[in-house]
Design a protein around this motif. Sequence first.
Motif, PDB file in Angstrom:
ATOM      1  N   LEU A   4       0.828  -1.207   0.000  1.00 13.32           N
ATOM      2  CA  LEU A   4       0.000   0.000   0.000  1.00 13.32           C
ATOM      3  C   LEU A   4       0.866   1.262   0.000  1.00 13.32           C
ATOM      4  CD1 LEU A   4      -2.792  -0.931   2.584  1.00 13.32           C
ATOM      5  CD2 LEU A   4      -2.946  -0.903   0.093  1.00 13.32           C
ATOM      6  N   GLY A   5       1.883   1.277   0.857  1.00 15.04           N
ATOM      7  CA  GLY A   5       2.751   2.440   0.927  1.00 15.04           C
ATOM      8  C   GLY A   5       3.497   2.678  -0.375  1.00 15.04           C
ATOM      9  N   LEU A   6       4.036   1.608  -0.964  1.00  9.86           N
ATOM     10  CA  LEU A   6       4.761   1.741  -2.223  1.00  9.86           C
ATOM     11  C   LEU A   6       3.832   2.198  -3.347  1.00  9.86           C
ATOM     12  CD1 LEU A   6       7.005  -1.456  -2.057  1.00  9.86           C
ATOM     13  CD2 LEU A   6       7.753   0.918  -1.825  1.00  9.86           C
ATOM     14  N   GLY A   7       2.605   1.702  -3.337  1.00  8.09           N
ATOM     15  CA  GLY A   7       1.646   2.100  -4.367  1.00  8.09           C
ATOM     16  C   GLY A   7       1.308   3.570  -4.297  1.00  8.09           C
ATOM     17  N   ARG A   8       1.183   4.113  -3.090  1.00  9.38           N
ATOM     18  CA  ARG A   8       0.875   5.532  -2.944  1.00  9.38           C
ATOM     19  C   ARG A   8       2.062   6.406  -3.355  1.00  9.38           C
ATOM     20  NH1 ARG A   8      -4.197   5.112  -3.709  1.00  9.38           N
ATOM     21  NH2 ARG A   8      -5.372   4.159  -1.997  1.00  9.38           N
ATOM     22  N   VAL A   9       3.270   5.937  -3.100  1.00  8.24           N
ATOM     23  CA  VAL A   9       4.444   6.670  -3.568  1.00  8.24           C
ATOM     24  C   VAL A   9       4.442   6.701  -5.097  1.00  8.24           C
ATOM     25  CG1 VAL A   9       6.965   6.661  -3.692  1.00  8.24           C
ATOM     26  CG2 VAL A   9       5.825   6.193  -1.516  1.00  8.24           C
ATOM     27  N   ALA A  10       4.065   5.582  -5.716  1.00  5.00           N
ATOM     28  CA  ALA A  10       3.987   5.538  -7.178  1.00  5.00           C
ATOM     29  C   ALA A  10       2.904   6.477  -7.698  1.00  5.00           C
ATOM     30  CB  ALA A  10       3.710   4.105  -7.643  1.00  5.00           C
ATOM     31  N   ASN A  11       1.774   6.592  -6.974  1.00  5.45           N
ATOM     32  CA  ASN A  11       0.747   7.557  -7.357  1.00  5.45           C
ATOM     33  C   ASN A  11       1.303   8.974  -7.347  1.00  5.45           C
ATOM     34  OD1 ASN A  11      -1.794   5.715  -5.539  1.00  5.45           O
ATOM     35  ND2 ASN A  11      -1.392   5.698  -7.739  1.00  5.45           N
ATOM     36  N   PHE A  12       2.138   9.272  -6.352  1.00  9.73           N
ATOM     37  CA  PHE A  12       2.750  10.608  -6.273  1.00  9.73           C
ATOM     38  C   PHE A  12       3.688  10.834  -7.446  1.00  9.73           C
ATOM     39  CE2 PHE A  12       6.215  13.388  -4.814  1.00  9.73           C
ATOM     40  CZ  PHE A  12       5.482  14.537  -4.544  1.00  9.73           C
ATOM     41  N   ILE A  13       4.509   9.841  -7.761  1.00 11.25           N
ATOM     42  CA  ILE A  13       5.435   9.966  -8.890  1.00 11.25           C
ATOM     43  C   ILE A  13       4.668  10.201 -10.188  1.00 11.25           C
ATOM     44  CG2 ILE A  13       7.101   8.693 -10.309  1.00 11.25           C
ATOM     45  CD1 ILE A  13       8.102   7.371  -7.738  1.00 11.25           C
ATOM     46  N   ASN A  14       3.516   9.544 -10.324  1.00 13.61           N
ATOM     47  CA  ASN A  14       2.695   9.707 -11.527  1.00 13.61           C
ATOM     48  C   ASN A  14       1.949  11.041 -11.550  1.00 13.61           C
ATOM     49  OD1 ASN A  14       3.476   7.225 -12.450  1.00 13.61           O
ATOM     50  ND2 ASN A  14       1.578   6.170 -11.893  1.00 13.61           N
ATOM     51  N   GLY A  15       1.951  11.758 -10.424  1.00 15.34           N
ATOM     52  CA  GLY A  15       1.220  13.017 -10.354  1.00 15.34           C
ATOM     53  C   GLY A  15      -0.279  12.836 -10.416  1.00 15.34           C
ATOM     54  N   GLU A  16      -0.789  11.720  -9.866  1.00 16.08           N
ATOM     55  CA  GLU A  16      -2.210  11.409  -9.918  1.00 16.08           C
ATOM     56  C   GLU A  16      -2.781  11.300  -8.504  1.00 16.08           C
ATOM     57  OE1 GLU A  16      -2.197   7.695 -11.980  1.00 16.08           O
ATOM     58  OE2 GLU A  16      -1.216   6.615 -10.346  1.00 16.08           O
ATOM     59  N   LEU A  17      -4.105  11.311  -8.421  1.00 10.56           N
ATOM     60  CA  LEU A  17      -4.805  11.197  -7.133  1.00 10.56           C
ATOM     61  C   LEU A  17      -4.340  12.272  -6.154  1.00 10.56           C
ATOM     62  CD1 LEU A  17      -4.823   7.301  -6.643  1.00 10.56           C
ATOM     63  CD2 LEU A  17      -6.438   8.746  -7.885  1.00 10.56           C
ATOM     64  N   TRP A  18      -4.152  13.493  -6.672  1.00  7.93           N
ATOM     65  CA  TRP A  18      -3.703  14.574  -5.811  1.00  7.93           C
ATOM     66  C   TRP A  18      -4.824  15.018  -4.862  1.00  7.93           C
ATOM     67  CZ3 TRP A  18      -7.154  17.134  -8.742  1.00  7.93           C
ATOM     68  CH2 TRP A  18      -7.109  16.999 -10.126  1.00  7.93           C
ATOM     69  N   GLY A  19      -4.426  15.883  -3.945  1.00  8.35           N
ATOM     70  CA  GLY A  19      -5.328  16.266  -2.874  1.00  8.35           C
ATOM     71  C   GLY A  19      -6.197  17.470  -3.179  1.00  8.35           C
ATOM     72  N   ARG A  20      -6.990  17.832  -2.201  1.00  8.19           N
ATOM     73  CA  ARG A  20      -7.860  18.997  -2.307  1.00  8.19           C
ATOM     74  C   ARG A  20      -7.032  20.279  -2.167  1.00  8.19           C
ATOM     75  NH1 ARG A  20     -13.078  17.170   1.466  1.00  8.19           N
ATOM     76  NH2 ARG A  20     -13.051  14.957   0.887  1.00  8.19           N
ATOM     77  N   GLU A  21      -7.696  21.387  -2.380  1.00  5.87           N
ATOM     78  CA  GLU A  21      -7.017  22.671  -2.260  1.00  5.87           C
ATOM     79  C   GLU A  21      -6.486  22.853  -0.851  1.00  5.87           C
ATOM     80  OE1 GLU A  21      -7.827  27.469  -2.951  1.00  5.87           O
ATOM     81  OE2 GLU A  21      -9.391  25.996  -3.426  1.00  5.87           O
ATOM     82  N   ALA A  22      -5.253  23.308  -0.756  1.00  3.24           N
ATOM     83  CA  ALA A  22      -4.601  23.504   0.536  1.00  3.24           C
ATOM     84  C   ALA A  22      -4.249  24.974   0.712  1.00  3.24           C
ATOM     85  CB  ALA A  22      -3.332  22.658   0.612  1.00  3.24           C
ATOM     86  N   PRO A  23      -4.140  25.441   1.951  1.00  2.07           N
ATOM     87  CA  PRO A  23      -3.699  26.827   2.169  1.00  2.07           C
ATOM     88  C   PRO A  23      -2.307  27.037   1.579  1.00  2.07           C
ATOM     89  CG  PRO A  23      -4.544  25.831   4.199  1.00  2.07           C
ATOM     90  CD  PRO A  23      -4.404  24.728   3.206  1.00  2.07           C
ATOM     91  N   ALA A  24      -2.110  28.128   0.898  1.00  2.00           N
ATOM     92  CA  ALA A  24      -0.803  28.403   0.301  1.00  2.00           C
ATOM     93  C   ALA A  24       0.290  28.531   1.366  1.00  2.00           C
ATOM     94  CB  ALA A  24      -0.864  29.668  -0.535  1.00  2.00           C
ATOM     95  N   SER A  25      -0.123  28.802   2.611  1.00  3.32           N
ATOM     96  CA  SER A  25       0.850  28.931   3.692  1.00  3.32           C
ATOM     97  C   SER A  25       1.347  27.577   4.201  1.00  3.32           C
ATOM     98  CB  SER A  25       0.229  29.704   4.862  1.00  3.32           C
ATOM     99  OG  SER A  25      -0.946  29.048   5.329  1.00  3.32           O
ATOM    100  N   LEU A  26       0.705  26.495   3.751  1.00  2.23           N
ATOM    101  CA  LEU A  26       1.146  25.159   4.144  1.00  2.23           C
ATOM    102  C   LEU A  26       2.508  24.890   3.507  1.00  2.23           C
ATOM    103  CD1 LEU A  26       0.002  22.615   5.685  1.00  2.23           C
ATOM    104  CD2 LEU A  26      -0.547  21.713   3.413  1.00  2.23           C
ATOM    105  N   PRO A  27       3.522  24.582   4.313  1.00  2.00           N
ATOM    106  CA  PRO A  27       4.881  24.465   3.751  1.00  2.00           C
ATOM    107  C   PRO A  27       4.995  23.456   2.615  1.00  2.00           C
ATOM    108  CG  PRO A  27       4.946  24.493   6.156  1.00  2.00           C
ATOM    109  CD  PRO A  27       3.492  24.381   5.766  1.00  2.00           C
ATOM    110  N   TRP A  28       4.187  22.411   2.645  1.00  7.02           N
ATOM    111  CA  TRP A  28       4.299  21.378   1.611  1.00  7.02           C
ATOM    112  C   TRP A  28       3.144  21.420   0.604  1.00  7.02           C
ATOM    113  CZ3 TRP A  28       4.019  20.314   6.891  1.00  7.02           C
ATOM    114  CH2 TRP A  28       2.761  19.926   7.365  1.00  7.02           C
TER     115      TRP A  28
END
Length: 288
Positions: free
Chosen positions: A138-162
Amino acid sequence: MLPVLMFPQFDPVLVHFGPLAVRWYALSYILGIVLGITLLRRLVLLAPRAATTEQADDFLTWVTLGVLLGGRLGYILFYQPSYYLTHPLAMLEVWHGGMSFHGGAIGVVAAMALFTWRYGLSFLAFADRVTVAVPIGLGLGRVANFINGELWGREAPASLPWAMIFPDGGPIPRHPSQLYEALTEGLLLFTVLFVASRRRSIRERPGFLAGLFLAGYACARSFCEFFREPDAFLGYLAGGITMGQLLCIPMLAAGIGLMVYARRHPPYAGLPVTDPQTSPDAAPPAQR
């Protein structure tokens, strides 16, 4: 205001072999299954024994089919049934993504049921060992989702460091929810299960670790869904919940039920140990 991070332009393809391409997403599945089976080989030998190392090796084929077939069919049925009914050939286009954890979980359960029936093993005791290893994939699959730039999150405050701007997510900063899931559904859940599996008193209660996994994943996934953007074709369901959260409700109920069941039933004796040296947790016969 802190500067917003730009998504690193990862290449979703790890390496090319002529016309063939090995993608990070495929590698995450392969590595997750291989590491999971390696850990399973050790877990099944801990007293009380749930299987042999040879049986753990044999399970590799079964779990691979369960993950791939269940994950794909689950995505088709849970998320886009109408699309795939009108485009049946698209069901085979797995390189475009489209895998469901909940479908994969059903596939693995079916594989375990058939496998343990075939070899005469305790289904719940074997499931306890298997589920300890699942968060690795599960953890490796989610890292792969990040690498693919898919399944991103909702809008976040611009002040959030990440906070991060994803290529296909528009100009707004978003939560890197894939990494949230990798940390909670992957690293955190694995740590909890692995520590719990070290206690013999827990291993002697078939179903407890499997129930802990189901309940733990349901809580982790439901929490992360508050930061993950729902699929555009699905959106929010009634009451503002997501499909992921809806599918976690029966998982949570089943997990709690399994843990209660495990605590109320007699300890599991395990398979006979013909050679005490084959089990790292086995004591000499005179001391048992």
